[in-house]
Design a protein around this motif. Structure first.
Motif, PDB file in Angstrom:
ATOM      1  N   UNK A  81       0.834  -1.202   0.000  1.00 55.68           N
ATOM      2  CA  UNK A  81       0.000   0.000   0.000  1.00 55.68           C
ATOM      3  C   UNK A  81       0.875   1.260   0.000  1.00 55.68           C
ATOM      4  N   UNK A  84       2.349   2.179  -3.414  1.00 57.90           N
ATOM      5  CA  UNK A  84       1.406   2.704  -4.398  1.00 57.90           C
ATOM      6  C   UNK A  84       0.830   4.051  -4.019  1.00 57.90           C
ATOM      7  N   UNK A  85       0.593   4.262  -2.729  1.00 60.65           N
ATOM      8  CA  UNK A  85      -0.062   5.510  -2.329  1.00 60.65           C
ATOM      9  C   UNK A  85       0.895   6.699  -2.480  1.00 60.65           C
ATOM     10  N   UNK A  88       0.945   8.306  -5.749  1.00 63.13           N
ATOM     11  CA  UNK A  88      -0.290   8.993  -6.138  1.00 63.13           C
ATOM     12  C   UNK A  88      -0.669  10.161  -5.247  1.00 63.13           C
ATOM     13  N   UNK A  90      -1.144  13.879  -3.830  1.00 60.22           N
ATOM     14  CA  UNK A  90      -1.454  15.050  -4.669  1.00 60.22           C
ATOM     15  C   UNK A  90      -0.412  16.171  -4.620  1.00 60.22           C
ATOM     16  N   UNK A 111      -5.055  15.288   1.313  1.00 65.47           N
ATOM     17  CA  UNK A 111      -5.138  13.853   1.597  1.00 65.47           C
ATOM     18  C   UNK A 111      -4.565  13.564   2.974  1.00 65.47           C
ATOM     19  N   UNK A 113      -3.830  10.264   5.491  1.00 61.26           N
ATOM     20  CA  UNK A 113      -3.809   8.801   5.570  1.00 61.26           C
ATOM     21  C   UNK A 113      -3.353   8.361   6.953  1.00 61.26           C
TER      22      UNK A 113
END
Lengths: 380, 380
Positions: A81, A84-85, A88, A90, A111, A113
């Motif tokens: 995870x 990949x995060x 991406x 922003x 964002x 998380x």
């Protein structure tokens, strides 16, 4: 732990180490990436215990600031995870904050998380191999040597030692050998090593070497290599790549390579590759991949293959030079293609010592590579 | 049969038809490509009985000679080997000669190939659908309509009719609809059709449409389409593409699409896609892909997802326009991403009629596309 870091630098470092994280970890920690933050920089580590990769992002480099550290610390985050995060997110900036229970908050733009982090104390400890001698080799040469030998390594896990490439170093000459008992590849080069440094029976998994090769950028400078008892360490800029060496004794292949030939052919590499490739397409229909070479009277050879259902391919190819006895030989065309595709020289020499003896393939412009394939015993 | 033909033209025509040849044919002839040679040109045909593709290479075109025919005739050659070998022939010219037993000789440069050909009389006959009315549509529009609808077709072969896309034509308006019962895509466009031409319940396999789409070059002119009882024919320059229509009656979806909304959001397509993509990464860990949207007080929405093992992603996103009731809804983020990725407009409108009712997604700049996804029933 609390810091702000450039997304691009973080992402690049993560991509480098991610390959060492276990995709299906036996225990969760092996599927993680360890993040260690100090006032000097950020160290990322992943390890599946066979290989370990570590990448370092300095706080700043050549007047560019990559990170701002508010509080040092460390945490392990699940690799899949996280990898990949981060790609991406922003904003160009990423803020990471970890509390005492390893609860991790990642913020970027709007964002937010929350991640469940793991205790870095449980993460595998990297091998300590400082104090061992090292040598260095230009990155492109290392990549070439890997590409030109891994093809002959076995893919059969039952013959564990043959899934590796044998490394030896002697008087500054580094040599790679691989064989799956049907074919052999050998490549050597002079490297920058201390005069008295030598090793033998260092066997490194061919798969691991392919992964290592991807980490070395094209036209990169020297790669430093440290060889210890059961570990090898590669230093590529800010990346450390550790691999375990394979257990076992590599078979002695020194007597397999014929030194004299009964028939010698010099051929254009590209034309031979194309001709064998066409014959291979037909031979592939019969699972054996059998292709035949027959020498003809007029300084040419005939390359042919056939399939009972499909038909027959016949090629005639001019020879640059031919000497010795007439010849008729059959071999596995896939093995021959594997060799031809990694030879960068315009011309090759093929040496034969009879229809049942190993076929030797070498570039004509240097003496650093030798390939062998065993012929097929066929009738007709 | 005997001819000489340009390798490039032959290769291109073969690549076009090859997709229709069966990779694992029940009878050998269905794994073949039929070659028919006349003094006008060369026709290649492949057919797995569901789809058939035919490509024609004229003897000459705009003063360029593509082929020289010595003797007309025909033969069927096994597709797999033929497709690959032609690509790799050494010369720009290919000579093909077939004897009365369909034994085929292919010569190019110093390559000589013997192939076992099959009797063309045994090859499937193409559907005869001349005499039916046709309409035409610009190639790019056809490609867009396919791309924007196949995503919602079912991949479950048990629901055969839903693996297709429903085509209807009425008063020059062509409409595509697809649904897998969890989501729906609808796209329409005005096409060049005869005033009185109409059809309904023409259902074409989504997979076939994707293959067809690849055959239509970008910025291509009009594609002519002939619809017959159980076949549709597409004419793309020198290529004919025949497909069977799916058996069965497509369900009536006209009453599913809500016409009024209790809540309306207008959002930036790119920003929403990126935000949902990040939430999707987390939601994917729980197989359900659940992502939630909640409207906030300040003309913004919160997008969130969570995984018990991994953690939680929360995004805040500004809304271009918001009207109606406050909203809290959960949906399959993969379905939403599939839709967002095919919408080419900068802004989209999302309409809700309650947490349990279909979610409507439309571009804001035209009224030709409508997408629906069903929400999840969740607690909290």
């Amino acid at each position: 732990m609390k810091l702000t870091i450039s997304k691009n630098e973080l992402n690049e470092a993560i991509q480098h180490v991610a390959k060492a994280a276990s995709p299906r970890p036996t225990i969760p920690i092996l599927g993680g990436i360890k993040i260690e933050v100090t006032y000097q920089g950020i160290t990322l580590t992943a390890s599946d215990t066979d290989i370990s990769i570590q990448s370092f992002v300095p706080i700043e480099h050549e007047d560019t600031v990559y990170a701002h550290v508010e509080k040092p610390g460390s945490v392990v985050l699940p690799a899949k995870f996280f990898v990949e995060i981060v790609k991406k997110l922003p904003s160009d900036q990423v803020e990471i904050e970890v509390n005492s229970q390893f609860q991790t908050q990642i913020r970027s733009g709007s964002t937010d998380i929350q991640m469940v982090g793991l205790d870095p104390e449980e993460f595998p400890v990297l091998p300590s191999i400082s104090g061992n001698e090292s040598f260095s080799i230009p990155g492109d040469l290392l990549k070439a040597m890997i590409r030109q030998t891994v093809l002959a390594a076995s893919t059969n896990e039952q013959m564990a030692i043959l899934t590796g490439v044998l490394w030896t170093l002697n008087e500054g000459n580094l040599k790679f050998v691989s064989t799956d008992r049907h074919r052999l590849a050998s490549r050597n080069a002079v490297v920058n090593a201390p005069q008295d440094m030598r090793f033998h029976n260092v066997v490194i998994s061919a798969k691991t070497l392919v992964e290592l090769s991807k980490l070395v950028p094209e036209h990169h400078g020297e790669v430093e290599i440290v060889v210890a008892d059961n570990q090898v360490l590669f230093k590529i800029d800010n990346i450390l790549f550790f691999t375990r060496v394979l257990d076992g004794t590599y078979p002695d292949t020194s007597k397999i390579i014929p030194q004299t030939y009964k028939t010698e052919l010099v051929l254009d590499t590209k034309k031979l590759t194309d001709a064998i490739d066409r014959a291979y397409l037909m031979s592939r229909e019969e699972k054996t991949n059998i292709v035949r070479i027959v020498t003809l009277e007029d300084e040419s050879i005939e390359i042919s293959s056939s399939s009972t259902e499909l038909g027959r391919v016949t090629e005639q190819l001019e020879v640059g030079r031919m000497s010795g006895d007439p010849l008729r030989i059959a071999f596995n065309s896939k093995y021959m293609l594997d060799v031809l595709k990694v030879i960068d020289s315009e011309q090759i020499l093929i040496g034969f010592t009879g229809a049942m003896s190993p076929i030797v393939i070498k570039p004509t412009d240097h003496d650093h590579s030798t390939y062998i394939i065993l012929p097929y015993r066929t009738t007709g």
